[in-house]
Design an enzyme around this catalytic site. Structure first.
Site, PDB file in Angstrom:
ATOM      1  N   LYS A 266      -3.237   6.879   5.368  1.00 54.00           N
ATOM      2  CA  LYS A 266      -3.563   5.562   5.925  1.00 54.00           C
ATOM      3  C   LYS A 266      -2.651   4.533   5.250  1.00 54.00           C
ATOM      4  CE  LYS A 266      -5.989   2.208   5.024  1.00 54.00           C
ATOM      5  NZ  LYS A 266      -4.938   1.293   5.532  1.00 54.00           N
TER       6      LYS A 266
ATOM      7  N   GLY B 271      -3.234   0.474  -4.909  1.00 54.72           N
ATOM      8  CA  GLY B 271      -3.698  -0.787  -4.335  1.00 54.72           C
ATOM      9  C   GLY B 271      -4.519  -1.508  -5.380  1.00 54.72           C
ATOM     10  N   SER B 272      -5.430  -2.347  -4.913  1.00 53.18           N
ATOM     11  CA  SER B 272      -6.165  -3.173  -5.873  1.00 53.18           C
ATOM     12  C   SER B 272      -7.294  -2.375  -6.542  1.00 53.18           C
ATOM     13  CB  SER B 272      -6.716  -4.409  -5.171  1.00 53.18           C
ATOM     14  OG  SER B 272      -7.442  -4.026  -4.041  1.00 53.18           O
TER      15      SER B 272
ATOM     16  N   GLU C 270      -3.471   4.182  -8.785  1.00 51.92           N
ATOM     17  CA  GLU C 270      -2.697   3.216  -9.574  1.00 51.92           C
ATOM     18  C   GLU C 270      -3.049   1.855  -9.003  1.00 51.92           C
ATOM     19  OE1 GLU C 270      -1.463   4.293 -12.185  1.00 51.92           O
ATOM     20  OE2 GLU C 270      -1.430   6.422 -11.715  1.00 51.92           O
TER      21      GLU C 270
ATOM     22  N   CYS D 100       3.110  -4.880  -8.813  1.00 48.73           N
ATOM     23  CA  CYS D 100       1.975  -4.644  -9.703  1.00 48.73           C
ATOM     24  C   CYS D 100       2.393  -4.891 -11.145  1.00 48.73           C
ATOM     25  CB  CYS D 100       1.484  -3.217  -9.535  1.00 48.73           C
ATOM     26  SG  CYS D 100       2.826  -2.049  -9.576  1.00 48.73           S
TER      27      CYS D 100
HETATM   28  P1  NAD Z   1      -5.128  -3.460  -1.260  1.00 47.86           P
HETATM   29  O1  NAD Z   1      -6.079  -2.934  -2.254  1.00 47.86           O
HETATM   30  O2  NAD Z   1      -5.493  -4.674  -0.503  1.00 47.86           O
HETATM   31  O3  NAD Z   1      -4.787  -2.344  -0.164  1.00 47.86           O
HETATM   32  C1  NAD Z   1      -4.343  -1.061  -0.542  1.00 47.86           C
HETATM   33  C2  NAD Z   1      -4.724  -0.080   0.549  1.00 47.86           C
HETATM   34  O4  NAD Z   1      -6.150   0.020   0.578  1.00 47.86           O
HETATM   35  C3  NAD Z   1      -4.272  -0.504   1.950  1.00 47.86           C
HETATM   36  O5  NAD Z   1      -3.859   0.621   2.670  1.00 47.86           O
HETATM   37  C4  NAD Z   1      -5.557  -1.074   2.527  1.00 47.86           C
HETATM   38  O6  NAD Z   1      -5.587  -1.034   3.941  1.00 47.86           O
HETATM   39  C5  NAD Z   1      -6.580  -0.138   1.927  1.00 47.86           C
HETATM   40  N1  NAD Z   1      -7.943  -0.658   1.960  1.00 47.86           N
HETATM   41  C6  NAD Z   1      -8.336  -1.936   2.057  1.00 47.86           C
HETATM   42  N2  NAD Z   1      -9.689  -1.994   2.107  1.00 47.86           N
HETATM   43  C7  NAD Z   1     -10.136  -0.728   2.025  1.00 47.86           C
HETATM   44  C8  NAD Z   1     -11.428  -0.135   2.027  1.00 47.86           C
HETATM   45  N3  NAD Z   1     -12.523  -0.867   2.105  1.00 47.86           N
HETATM   46  N4  NAD Z   1     -11.499   1.203   1.928  1.00 47.86           N
HETATM   47  C9  NAD Z   1     -10.410   1.953   1.833  1.00 47.86           C
HETATM   48  N5  NAD Z   1      -9.150   1.449   1.838  1.00 47.86           N
HETATM   49  C10 NAD Z   1      -9.020   0.117   1.926  1.00 47.86           C
HETATM   50  O7  NAD Z   1      -3.729  -3.671  -2.041  1.00 47.86           O
HETATM   51  P2  NAD Z   1      -2.387  -4.290  -1.501  1.00 47.86           P
HETATM   52  O8  NAD Z   1      -2.585  -5.754  -1.295  1.00 47.86           O
HETATM   53  O9  NAD Z   1      -1.815  -3.485  -0.402  1.00 47.86           O
HETATM   54  O10 NAD Z   1      -1.467  -4.056  -2.775  1.00 47.86           O
HETATM   55  C11 NAD Z   1      -1.534  -4.901  -3.880  1.00 47.86           C
HETATM   56  C12 NAD Z   1      -2.381  -4.302  -4.983  1.00 47.86           C
HETATM   57  O11 NAD Z   1      -1.886  -3.019  -5.323  1.00 47.86           O
HETATM   58  C13 NAD Z   1      -2.310  -5.116  -6.259  1.00 47.86           C
HETATM   59  O12 NAD Z   1      -3.560  -5.122  -6.883  1.00 47.86           O
HETATM   60  C14 NAD Z   1      -1.289  -4.346  -7.087  1.00 47.86           C
HETATM   61  O13 NAD Z   1      -1.394  -4.572  -8.476  1.00 47.86           O
HETATM   62  C15 NAD Z   1      -1.612  -2.943  -6.712  1.00 47.86           C
HETATM   63  N6  NAD Z   1      -0.480  -2.052  -6.929  1.00 47.86           N
HETATM   64  C16 NAD Z   1      -0.524  -1.232  -8.019  1.00 47.86           C
HETATM   65  C17 NAD Z   1       0.534  -0.393  -8.287  1.00 47.86           C
HETATM   66  C18 NAD Z   1       0.520   0.511  -9.493  1.00 47.86           C
HETATM   67  O14 NAD Z   1       1.362   1.394  -9.581  1.00 47.86           O
HETATM   68  N7  NAD Z   1      -0.406   0.322 -10.423  1.00 47.86           N
HETATM   69  C19 NAD Z   1       1.637  -0.376  -7.435  1.00 47.86           C
HETATM   70  C20 NAD Z   1       1.631  -1.206  -6.321  1.00 47.86           C
HETATM   71  C21 NAD Z   1       0.567  -2.039  -6.078  1.00 47.86           C
END
Ligand code: NAD
Length: 543
Positions: free
Chosen positions: A206, A259-260, A287, A321
């Site tokens: 996804k 993601g977050s 991550e 990130c």
């Molecule tokens: P996000 O958490 O908004 O989204 C990440 C993914 O989760 C997307 O595919 C999104 O559609 C999905 N998602 C959203 N709601 C969901 C739910 N309820 N259930 C399941 N999946 C869901 O993050 P983003 O805005 O795409 O990316 C930014 C975040 O990612 C920041 O917090 C950043 O620090 C983190 N990040 C971390 C790393 C790392 O290596 N630590 C790398 C890149 C980004």
């Protein structure tokens, strides 16, 4: 053993260069022809009646396409397709699977480079340099280095003897893997579904709705490289509903998430609630967010520090990130550092990233713009904040936010603790003799522990910071910005609230997608159940 790959060289894209011309041509084509992004299930491209349009973050009027939205029946089909393909894909030798991804790496660095770059520039608002280090170099590196590391893993030597042979098999997990990817790196989007696939797993992917175009081209590259249908199945749509359905399946065997932190915790909780219904304990790799720091010692090189704040905090609009977002400055250097940052920021142009004079593009979308501008509005009115430079934002043409440095008087201010994920760096000025206390403050102010940097010319200060901040960052930098990790050189990931620290693009990550089996063959099985110690005692002892 395979030879270690080399990192893909970063091309310069100077005006007039051949690579620049190719990217410019791709940008015009993708901007002129909006793309219908389908679901891809079992190799079949499915265009649904429900669609979501998407446009460039830096130009609201530039429609890039629309992606199809999955219904529950599509998700069920994707799971079926992954399970149907599993046995056959797992039966490919590791060398055969690795060859697919090595080919994909060569396609990324060769004929697909410009297309991936253009998609990343338009869809995610990256400059050509930011797109190059992500969508070309890091993506190709992930494919090539993972292939190499997986082959190394498979070569675990086991002790055998003349009478028995021991073998080590890298089996995939028992089921399918769910990959959920973020918007901010095309390379991460490519890595999360492919790392498990390399080990013989089949995957439901996804992608982020904010990076649907790049995701589409990643899958196209993999198909061109020979990835069989059904190994990676792509579904777009409501993330909560798709995830609930995927996690409900008894064959769910692993989550590869970036993601977050809040979303990862929600997924972990949902998996925990269903733990009794799975065939095996799922592997959870996530991550997540960061609140990445720079601590400056009074011995720091001021210009190097200012450059690190500007590049580390503002490149890709602070949406890495690893982006520097809190800085601790000694009072003796603070004014000079702030003046240098202000001078550099005055030269930074923010705008359409396809125009080479812009150092920064737009933030990713409406929600990000509202969140980041909210922080700036509050900072403007807050007596604890002084805006050193920037502070402006404008969403008339696209989602633009100025690179901003804010000095705060409270080291635990929200700007020093919360992930803003935008071009906003907070700084706190400390009295020079409080260096040790500031290290403790840095360690304890947030729950995140992703990246961080120490700037100092005094080796004792470097050593003190390195020791005191041992748990504060998974990637720690000395006299360098905390961004820009390179596959094979700085394996990436943080702990605490920042993730499971499984180090993307390394053997540690790949191990999570294998369930090793050890096979012992006895060439000379015993014919007598009795051990020597059971032998009758000798007569002399009896008497
Ligand atoms: P996000 O958490 O908004 O989204 C990440 C993914 O989760 C997307 O595919 C999104 O559609 C999905 N998602 C959203 N709601 C969901 C739910 N309820 N259930 C399941 N999946 C869901 O993050 P983003 O805005 O795409 O990316 C930014 C975040 O990612 C920041 O917090 C950043 O620090 C983190 N990040 C971390 C790393 C790392 O290596 N630590 C790398 C890149 C980004």
């Amino acid at each position: 053993m395979s030879e270690a790959p080399r990192n893909e060289p970063v091309l310069a894209y100077v005006p007039g260069s051949a690579e620049r011309a190719l990217v410019d041509a791709e940008i015009s084509q993708q901007a002129q022809e909006p793309l219908s992004v389908p679901l891809v299930i079992g190799g079949e491209r499915i265009v649904t009646s429900a669609q979501q349009a998407f446009s460039a973050p830096h130009r609201h009027t530039l429609q890039l396409g629309q992606y199809s939205l999955a219904e529950p029946a599509h998700v069920a089909r994707a799971i079926d397709a992954a399970l149907a393909q599993k046995q056959s894909w797992a039966a490919w030798s590791l060398a055969e699977r690795a060859a697919v991804f090595r080919r994909a790496g060569d396609l990324v660095s060769g004929p697909w480079r410009a297309r991936l770059l253009a998609a990343t520039m338009l869809n995610q608002s990256k400059t050509v340099h930011q797109a190059e280090i992500d969508a070309a170099c890091e993506l190709a590196d992930f494919f090539r280095f993972n292939a190499h590391f997986a082959e190394q893993l498979a070569e675990q030597p086991l002790i055998s003897s003349a009478a028995e042979h021991n073998q080590f098999e890298l089996r995939p997990l028992d089921g399918f893997v769910y990959a959920v990817t973020p918007f901010n790196f095309t390379a991460i989007a490519g890595n999360l579904p492919t790392a498990p696939a390399l080990l013989g797993n089949t995957v439901i992917w996804k992608p982020s709705p904010l990076a649907a175009l790049s995701a589409h081209y990643i899958l196209a590259v993999l198909e061109a490289a020979g990835l069989p249908p059904g190994v990676i199945n792509v579904v777009h749509g409501d993330p909560g509903a798709i995830s609930a359905q995927v996690l409900d399946h008894p064959a769910f065997s692993g989550l590869h998430f970036t993601g977050s932190s809040a979303i990862f915790q929600g997924l972990w909780r949902a998996i925990g609630e269903r733990i009794g219904q799975y065939r095996s304990y799922p592997r959870l790799v996530g991550e997540t967010g960061g609140k990445d720091f720079i601590v400056a010692h009074p011995s720091a090189d001021v210009t190097a520090l200012a450059v690190a704040i500007v590049r580390g905090g503002f490149e890709y609009q602070g949406q890495k990130c690893s982006a520097a977002s809190r800085v601790y400055l000694p009072r003796s250097l603070a004014a000079q550092v702030q003046a240098e940052v202000r001078g550099m920021v005055a030269e930074i142009r923010v705008g359409d990233p396809t125009d080479a004079q812009h150092f920064m593009g737009a933030v990713i979308g409406r929600a990000a713009f509202t969140r980041i501008s909210g922080y700036l509005e509050r900072a403007r009115l807050d007596p604890e904040c002084r805006i050193v430079c920037g502070g402006g934002f404008d969403d008339t043409l696209g989602y633009f936010v100025e690179p901003t440095l804010v000095e705060v008087t409270d080291p635990k201010h929200a700007l020093m603790r919360e992930e803003i994920f935008g071009p906003v760096v907070a700084c706190f000025v400390y009295d020079d003799h409080h260096f040790a206390q500031v290290l403790a403050l840095c360690d304890e102010s947030t729950k995140y522990a992703l990246t961080g940097a120490i700037f100092a010319r005094d080796p004792a200060a470097v050593e003190l910071a390195r020791t005191r901040l041992a748990m504060a960052a998974g990637n720690f930098y000395i006299n360098d910005k905390p961004t820009g990790a390179v596959v094979g050189q700085q394996p990436f990931g943080g702990a605490r609230l920042s993730g499971t620290n499984d180090k993307a693009g390394s053997p540690w990550n790949l191990m999570r997608w294998a369930s090793p089996r050890v096979v012992k063959e006895n060439l000379n099985p015993p014919q007598d159940f009795r051990y020597p110690f059971l032998a009758p005692a000798r007569a002399t002892l009896k008497s």
